[in-house]
Design an enzyme around this catalytic site. Structure first.
Site, PDB file in Angstrom:
ATOM      1  N   SER A 276      47.704  39.410  36.692  1.00 48.95           N
ATOM      2  CA  SER A 276      48.393  39.984  35.534  1.00 48.95           C
ATOM      3  C   SER A 276      47.474  40.989  34.833  1.00 48.95           C
ATOM      4  O   SER A 276      47.023  41.937  35.450  1.00 48.95           O
ATOM      5  CB  SER A 276      48.861  38.862  34.598  1.00 48.95           C
ATOM      6  OG  SER A 276      49.815  39.328  33.686  1.00 48.95           O
ATOM      7  N   ASP A 368      59.243  39.724  40.362  1.00 50.26           N
ATOM      8  CA  ASP A 368      58.411  39.617  39.162  1.00 50.26           C
ATOM      9  C   ASP A 368      59.234  40.033  37.936  1.00 50.26           C
ATOM     10  O   ASP A 368      59.734  41.154  37.868  1.00 50.26           O
ATOM     11  CB  ASP A 368      57.190  40.527  39.316  1.00 50.26           C
ATOM     12  CG  ASP A 368      56.155  40.351  38.217  1.00 50.26           C
ATOM     13  OD1 ASP A 368      56.497  39.840  37.145  1.00 50.26           O
ATOM     14  OD2 ASP A 368      54.994  40.746  38.443  1.00 50.26           O
ATOM     15  N   HIS A 402      56.045  36.209  39.069  1.00 45.40           N
ATOM     16  CA  HIS A 402      54.824  36.820  38.526  1.00 45.40           C
ATOM     17  C   HIS A 402      53.578  35.991  38.790  1.00 45.40           C
ATOM     18  O   HIS A 402      52.535  36.542  39.146  1.00 45.40           O
ATOM     19  CB  HIS A 402      55.006  37.031  37.024  1.00 45.40           C
ATOM     20  CG  HIS A 402      53.879  37.766  36.363  1.00 45.40           C
ATOM     21  ND1 HIS A 402      53.686  39.130  36.513  1.00 45.40           N
ATOM     22  CD2 HIS A 402      52.874  37.334  35.549  1.00 45.40           C
ATOM     23  CE1 HIS A 402      52.630  39.515  35.811  1.00 45.40           C
ATOM     24  NE2 HIS A 402      52.106  38.437  35.226  1.00 45.40           N
TER      25      HIS A 402
END
Length: 453
Positions: A276, A368, A402
């Site tokens: 991330s 995602d 994600h």
């Protein structure tokens, strides 16, 4: 102080019928059952003790021909939180059930999924939803997972049928002999994990996103796989800033130089793995720090996000967010996927990856829902190609969200956002997502070994 009362885990796992239980024992290892069935049913999960990223072989024998059963898994965390999962199966004509061959007919997952019970572990109904299964067990103790096979088909929220057999397994994050050293050196904070053996070992820095604090489980597993790994927090820990303010790459450079000089690290270059926000930091590090020769960007962006980044006379402003683009589902979960500014409209935030001399691995989920990490990776690769670079590789997984973690990590459809305090959609489908985690974990290690030696 408010006390929260929970139903005893035993009643949830084995049902409320006393007739089904012969002897119940309570010891340091928790609740146990010495005899749970009059039949010769046997449940085995091998290996019974393993590293948390290793696959298991689960099977049951001694069932009736084509008997309907439910397999359940349960974990009680160090914080006392209960996580559970279940799959509904039917034995073959010989009374045997092999999860690598037999499909789940219902429950928390369907189809052939040998690790489905572990992949779909989720907070039990009495717990707060969207909790993450705590991975606090590092070098000291394992995570205990209790498996049980029950007669009949039942769902997670129903009282299960008669218990027929059970087994407790241990999942470890560290190999014997692995060392964990809490680090407070200059400006650097964190933990360094040294693999067992004499070394020297490839050196690696591990970064996460906007959760903040010190997150160690991946670094511990990577050290168990032979990498001297520094879990590096950059806010929300000890005397680091409590919130993510402007970041200075000099902090990360100091960590790189420390690791490079460590007597257990072989060098000459250092690797970095980031998820991330940690993903775009991993890209910035390989772009501006020549000591970094391999970078793994998981669900990241090819531009600087969340907060401005500084290094010497360089300044990368962050992409902005438009909260008006948040979509709220009927269930109250926030979809943030359209809120991040498109990097193509703010090229001043784009990381100049063409300057990177090392090798880059992009790992993305095609579902995602935090942001479009697949598009970001493709745009980064276009930029590299345009500048004559071929120092990259892309792993792109359909049905994957994600949070692409090591394969020990159960699927989470959503998480509680640190700022909003509300559930935020992460994306993905449980079995596809966790299968991707398994595949990516092996390929990440191959990439790092290739370029770090």
């Amino acid at each position: 102080m408010m006390l929260r009362l929970q139903p005893p885990p035993l009643l949830w796992l084995f049902g409320a019928s006393r007739a089904a239980l012969r002897v119940v024992t309570r010891g340091r290892g928790g609740l146990g059952v010495r005899s749970v069935s009059d039949g010769p049913v046997k449940l085995t999960a091998t290996p019974s003790k393993s590293l948390a990223d290793e696959p298991l072989a689960i099977q049951a024998e001694g069932l009736g021909a084509e008997q309907a059963v439910t397999l359940r898994a349960q974990v009680v965390t160090e914080q006392g939180q209960l996580f559970a999962s279940c799959g509904q199966y039917r034995a073959d004509g010989g009374g045997r059930l092999v999860l690598s061959q037999s499909p789940s007919l219902g429950g928390d997952y369907e189809g052939v999924a040998p690790m489905g019970l572990l992949w779909t572990l989720a907070p039990a109904p009495m717990e707060q939803p969207y909790l993450k299964l705590s991975q606090a067990h590092l070098t000291g103790s394992p995570m205990y997972i209790d498996l049980c096979v029950h007669s009949g088909h039942s769902g997670k929220n129903a009282i299960p049928g008669q218990p027929l057999a059970k087994q407790r397994i241990e999942r470890w994050y560290s190999k014997p002999g692995l060392r964990r050293i809490r680090l407070r050196e200059g400006n650097i904070r964190g933990s360094i994990f040294i693999p067992p053996g004499d070394g020297p070992f490839p050196g690696l820095i591990d970064l996460f996103g906007d959760e903040g604090g010190l997150i160690e489980f991946r670094a511990c597993l990577l050290a168990s796989r032979g990498f001297a790994t520094l879990a590096l927090p950059y806010f929300g820990f000890e005397d680091l800033p409590m919130t993510m303010t402007d970041l200075h790459l000099e902090y990360f450079e100091e960590a790189v130089n420390y690791l490079k000089k460590h007597p257990k690290v072989k060098g000459p270059g250092i690797g970095v793995i980031g998820s991330s926000k940690g993903g775009d930091l991993a890209l910035s590090m390989i772009t501006f720090l020549p000591q970094v020769v391999a970078s793994v960007c998981i669900s990241g962006c090819h531009a600087n996000t969340i907060t401005d980044l500084h290094y010497k006379d360089m300044h990368l402003p962050s992409l902005s967010y438009n909260v008006d683009r948040i979509i709220v589902s009927d269930s109250g979960i926030l979809d943030m996927s359209k809120t991040l500014e498109n990097p193509s409209t703010n090229k001043g935030s784009t990381i100049p990856l063409e300057k990177a001399e090392g090798h880059i691995l992009f790992v993305v989920g095609e579902d995602d829902k935090i942001w479009d990490s697949k598009l970001f990776a493709e745009e980064a690769i276009k930029r590299l190609k345009k500048n004559g670079k071929d120092n990259y590789k892309l792993l792109s997984y359909p049905g994957t969200g994600h949070c692409i973690d090591p394969p020990c990590s159960p699927f989470r459809p959503a998480k509680i956002d640190r700022l909003f305090g509300l559930p935020v959609l992460l994306g993905g489908e449980a079995i596809k997502h966790c299968s991707a985690q398994q595949d990516a974990w092996e390929k990440i290690q191959e990439f790092l070994r290739l370029h770090l030696g």
